[in-house]
Scaffold this motif. Structure first.
Motif, short mmCIF file in Angstrom:
data_model
loop_
_atom_site.label_atom_id
_atom_site.label_comp_id
_atom_site.label_asym_id
_atom_site.label_seq_id
_atom_site.Cartn_x
_atom_site.Cartn_y
_atom_site.Cartn_z
N THR A 1 0.84 -1.20 0.00
CA THR A 1 0.00 0.00 0.00
C THR A 1 0.88 1.25 0.00
O THR A 1 1.92 1.28 0.64
N ILE A 2 0.42 2.26 -0.72
CA ILE A 2 1.04 3.58 -0.62
C ILE A 2 0.30 4.33 0.47
O ILE A 2 -0.93 4.37 0.49
N ARG A 3 1.04 4.89 1.39
CA ARG A 3 0.46 5.73 2.44
C ARG A 3 0.91 7.16 2.18
O ARG A 3 2.04 7.53 2.50
N LEU A 4 0.03 7.92 1.57
CA LEU A 4 0.36 9.29 1.20
C LEU A 4 -0.02 10.21 2.35
O LEU A 4 -1.16 10.22 2.81
N ASN A 5 0.94 10.97 2.85
CA ASN A 5 0.72 11.95 3.91
C ASN A 5 1.30 13.28 3.44
O ASN A 5 2.50 13.37 3.17
N VAL A 6 0.44 14.27 3.35
CA VAL A 6 0.86 15.56 2.81
C VAL A 6 0.42 16.68 3.75
O VAL A 6 -0.78 16.86 3.98
N PRO A 7 1.38 17.45 4.30
CA PRO A 7 0.99 18.64 5.06
C PRO A 7 0.68 19.76 4.07
O PRO A 7 1.48 20.05 3.19
N ILE A 8 -0.49 20.37 4.19
CA ILE A 8 -0.92 21.40 3.25
C ILE A 8 -0.96 22.73 3.99
O ILE A 8 -1.63 22.87 5.01
N ASP A 9 -0.23 23.70 3.45
CA ASP A 9 -0.19 25.04 4.03
C ASP A 9 -1.53 25.72 3.76
O ASP A 9 -1.93 25.90 2.61
N THR A 10 -2.24 26.08 4.80
CA THR A 10 -3.59 26.67 4.66
C THR A 10 -3.61 28.19 4.82
O THR A 10 -4.68 28.78 4.81
N ARG A 11 -2.45 28.81 4.93
CA ARG A 11 -2.41 30.26 5.16
C ARG A 11 -3.10 31.05 4.06
O ARG A 11 -3.68 32.09 4.32
N SER A 12 -3.04 30.56 2.82
CA SER A 12 -3.68 31.30 1.72
C SER A 12 -5.08 30.78 1.43
O SER A 12 -5.72 31.23 0.48
N LEU A 13 -5.56 29.84 2.23
CA LEU A 13 -6.89 29.27 2.03
C LEU A 13 -7.81 29.73 3.15
O LEU A 13 -7.50 29.58 4.31
N SER A 14 -8.94 30.29 2.79
CA SER A 14 -9.93 30.62 3.81
C SER A 14 -11.31 30.24 3.27
O SER A 14 -11.52 30.16 2.07
N GLY A 15 -12.21 29.97 4.18
CA GLY A 15 -13.54 29.57 3.77
C GLY A 15 -13.59 28.13 3.28
O GLY A 15 -12.76 27.29 3.66
N HIS A 16 -14.53 27.87 2.39
CA HIS A 16 -14.75 26.51 1.88
C HIS A 16 -13.72 26.18 0.80
O HIS A 16 -13.46 26.98 -0.10
N ASN A 17 -13.16 24.97 0.89
CA ASN A 17 -12.18 24.48 -0.07
C ASN A 17 -12.55 23.05 -0.45
O ASN A 17 -13.25 22.36 0.29
N PHE A 18 -12.03 22.60 -1.58
CA PHE A 18 -12.35 21.30 -2.12
C PHE A 18 -11.06 20.61 -2.51
O PHE A 18 -10.32 21.12 -3.36
#
Length: 98
Positions: free
Chosen positions: A52-69
């Motif tokens: 199995t591939i276990r993908l773990n990605v930290p995503i920088d949310t500083r430029s994201l606000s409100g609803h995201n997809f």
């Protein structure tokens, strides 16, 4: 604060996957798609049961606000021929508060 996204992907076929390509993108509240670069993942070999591939990605949310997809696709664009592609992707809605 980063959003830590994690997901697993398992090869259920009888054919090996060689270095799995992954597409990860976030569409923000303004409908702008942000591609998160993901390096090719390890091969999934049929000789290794339950590989199995276990993908773990930290995503920088500083430029994201409100609803995201969030959209993740393993083997996008049929990079390696497969019989079925419907089980290679996932969607996730999330909200970032500023």
């Amino acid at each position: 604060m980063p959003f830590n996204f994690g997901i697993g992907f398992k090869n259920i076929s009888k054919v090996d996957f060689d270095s799995v390509k992954v597409k990860l993108s976030i569409t923000d509240r303004n409908n702008v798609e942000n591609i998160i670069p993901i390096p090719k993942q390890k091969p999934l070999l049929t000789t290794s049961p339950n590989d199995t591939i276990r993908l773990n990605v930290p995503i920088d949310t500083r430029s994201l606000s409100g609803h995201n997809f969030l959209f993740v696709n393993f083997n996008p664009d049929n990079d390696q021929p497969e019989q079925h592609l419907f089980n290679n992707f996932a969607f996730r809605n999330f909200i970032c508060k500023t």
